[in-house]
Design an enzyme around this catalytic site. Structure first.
Site, short mmCIF file in Angstrom:
data_model
loop_
_atom_site.label_atom_id
_atom_site.label_comp_id
_atom_site.label_asym_id
_atom_site.label_seq_id
_atom_site.Cartn_x
_atom_site.Cartn_y
_atom_site.Cartn_z
N SER A 68 0.84 -1.20 0.00
CA SER A 68 0.00 0.00 0.00
C SER A 68 0.88 1.25 0.00
CB SER A 68 -0.88 0.01 1.25
OG SER A 68 -0.07 0.25 2.40
N ASP A 72 -1.18 -1.90 -4.09
CA ASP A 72 -2.53 -1.82 -3.54
C ASP A 72 -2.97 -0.34 -3.51
OD1 ASP A 72 -4.85 -2.74 -2.28
OD2 ASP A 72 -3.97 -2.66 -0.27
N HIS A 73 -4.14 -0.05 -4.07
CA HIS A 73 -4.70 1.32 -4.05
C HIS A 73 -3.77 2.39 -4.61
CE1 HIS A 73 -8.41 0.26 -1.96
NE2 HIS A 73 -7.68 -0.52 -1.18
N GLU A 104 -11.25 -0.04 -10.04
CA GLU A 104 -12.31 -0.09 -9.03
C GLU A 104 -13.50 0.77 -9.42
OE1 GLU A 104 -11.27 -0.08 -4.87
OE2 GLU A 104 -13.15 0.83 -4.26
N HIS A 129 -12.26 -6.11 -1.66
CA HIS A 129 -11.42 -5.43 -0.65
C HIS A 129 -12.12 -5.49 0.71
CE1 HIS A 129 -8.34 -3.10 -3.04
NE2 HIS A 129 -9.04 -3.71 -3.98
N ALA A 182 -11.80 -7.42 3.28
CA ALA A 182 -12.35 -8.76 3.50
C ALA A 182 -11.81 -9.48 4.74
CB ALA A 182 -12.13 -9.61 2.25
P1 13P Z 1 -9.03 -5.35 5.48
O1 13P Z 1 -8.83 -4.06 6.23
O2 13P Z 1 -10.41 -5.87 5.67
O3 13P Z 1 -8.00 -6.37 5.82
O4 13P Z 1 -8.90 -5.02 3.91
C1 13P Z 1 -7.63 -4.90 3.31
C2 13P Z 1 -7.70 -4.34 1.92
O5 13P Z 1 -8.73 -4.23 1.29
C3 13P Z 1 -6.41 -3.91 1.32
O6 13P Z 1 -6.58 -3.33 0.06
O1 G3H Z 2 -6.34 -0.66 1.86
C1 G3H Z 2 -5.88 -0.57 2.98
C2 G3H Z 2 -4.83 -1.52 3.42
O2 G3H Z 2 -5.25 -2.21 4.57
C3 G3H Z 2 -3.51 -0.80 3.62
O3 G3H Z 2 -3.54 0.03 4.74
O4 G3H Z 2 -2.50 2.19 3.97
O5 G3H Z 2 -2.50 1.55 6.41
O6 G3H Z 2 -1.04 0.34 4.78
P1 G3H Z 2 -2.33 1.10 4.99
ZN ZN Z 3 -8.38 -2.20 -0.19
#
Ligand code: 13P
Ligand code: G3H
Ligand code: ZN
Ligand code: NA
Length: 316
Positions: free
Chosen positions: A49, A86-87, A138, A218, A220
């Site tokens: 992330s 991620d994101h 998304e 996501h 999950a």
């Molecule tokens: P959780 O916070 O439910 O574990 O989701 C993680 C997530 O979607 C990361 O992109």
């Molecule tokens: O999408 C969210 C993930 O759980 C990552 O979280 O940005 O705190 O690393 P973070």
């Molecule tokens: Zn996510």
């Protein structure tokens, strides 16, 4: 080397299971993820992330993932490992990850207007595909726990948009919003009540419009109650932490959902064992001791998820 997600998703959609996508920020998390996945013969996506990049450095995390591929090979396991952003929120960030060797990226344009989301996602796809990197887009915004009405309809994915989005952008997978949210406080539930079910009706409508297309879930985490209890028993304060039940996740994994994102459960497992260890061993100050206990618990958690929830065990 690292694998992109194309083959993994094709098999998962056809096989009625989901590939686990676990977030990592440090050595122990990554070791636990790949060890558990190697020992259960599960394909895996390790994801980074923006917060992880700020914490541990993108280059460091990439080399760690490449090291994990080597480590798994030395273990004698043959599992595909994808390194995924991620994101991702900008074209520049996605490009930087593609250039540096990530095998998959997410461009999360869900906070933009539909047209802007399409345009941004399309640009990322053009760049990524030229480098054989797969792209997750998304549609719909995951509900935030702060929302008064946590089932606000406007935030769910609109099934009438998915076909056009997938066709115009060329994405390889689509993250949707059907009632999950990030973090450990997903639903406001009264004592003894069950959280509301996910909107499987919306998922079914999405599947009807883009049959066989890989869907991503996501937010999950199940927010494993045993960990919440352990954390609270050893001085923590997590009141009202609730997640998605394993039963709901099994149902999702059997559908076109082929990637399930889990971060919070891993955080809870680590925190529970670290709190317990330090409380029970007040004279211990070697991080390997308490992080070792945390890593052991993470391995157990991930094997459990792969084997009994996502169905990815034995699918490598
Ligand atoms: P959780 O916070 O439910 O574990 O989701 C993680 C997530 O979607 C990361 O992109
Ligand atoms: O999408 C969210 C993930 O759980 C990552 O979280 O940005 O705190 O690393 P973070
Ligand atoms: Zn996510
Ligand atoms: Na599936």
């Amino acid at each position: 080397g690292l694998a992109n997600t194309r083959e993994m998703f094709k098999k998962a959609v056809n096989g009625g299971y989901a590939i686990p996508a676990y977030n990592f920020n440090n050595l122990e998390q990554l070791q636990a993820i790949v060890t558990a996945c190697a020992e259960t013969s599960s394909p895996v996506i390790v994801q980074v992330s923006k917060g992880a990049r700020d914490y541990a450095n993108q280059t460091m995390l990439r080399y760690m993932a490449m090291g994990a591929v080597e480590m798994v090979r030395e273990m004698g396991a043959q599992i595909p490992i994808a390194l995924h952003l991620d994101h991702g929120d900008t074209l520049e960030l996605c490009k930087s990850c593609v250039d540096s060797g990530f095998s998959s990226v997410m461009i999360d344009g869900s906070h933009h207007s539909y047209e802007e989301n399409v345009a941004l996602t399309r640009q990322v796809v053009e760049y990524a595909h030229a480098h054989d990197v797969t792209v997750e887009g998304e549609l719909g915004v995951l509900a935030g726990i702060e929302d008064e009405v946590q089932a606000e309809h406007s935030t769910y994915t609109r099934p009438e948009e998915v076909e056009d989005f997938v066709q115009k952008t060329g994405v390889d997978s689509l993250a949707i919003s059907i009632g999950t949210s990030h973090g450990a406080f997903k639903f406001k539930v009264k004592e003894g009540e069950e959280p509301p079910p996910l909107r499987f009706d919306i998922l079914a409508e999405i599947e009807r419009r883009i049959p066989g297309f890989p869907i991503v879930l996501h937010g999950a985490s199940s927010v494993v109650p045993e960990y919440v209890e352990l954390i609270n028993a050893y001085g923590g304060k997590l009141e009202g932490a609730v997640g998605v039940s394993e039963e709901q996740l099994r149902r999702a994994a059997a559908s076109a959902v082929c990637k399930i994102n889990i971060d919070s459960d891993g955080r809870l497992a680590v925190t529970a064992r670290v709190r317990e260890f330090l409380a029970n061993n007040p004279g211990e100050f070697d991080p390997r001791k308490y992080l070792g206990a945390a890593r052991k618990e993470l391995i157990k958690l991930i094997k459990h998820k792969n084997e009994t929830v996502l169905g990815s065990a034995g699918k490598a």
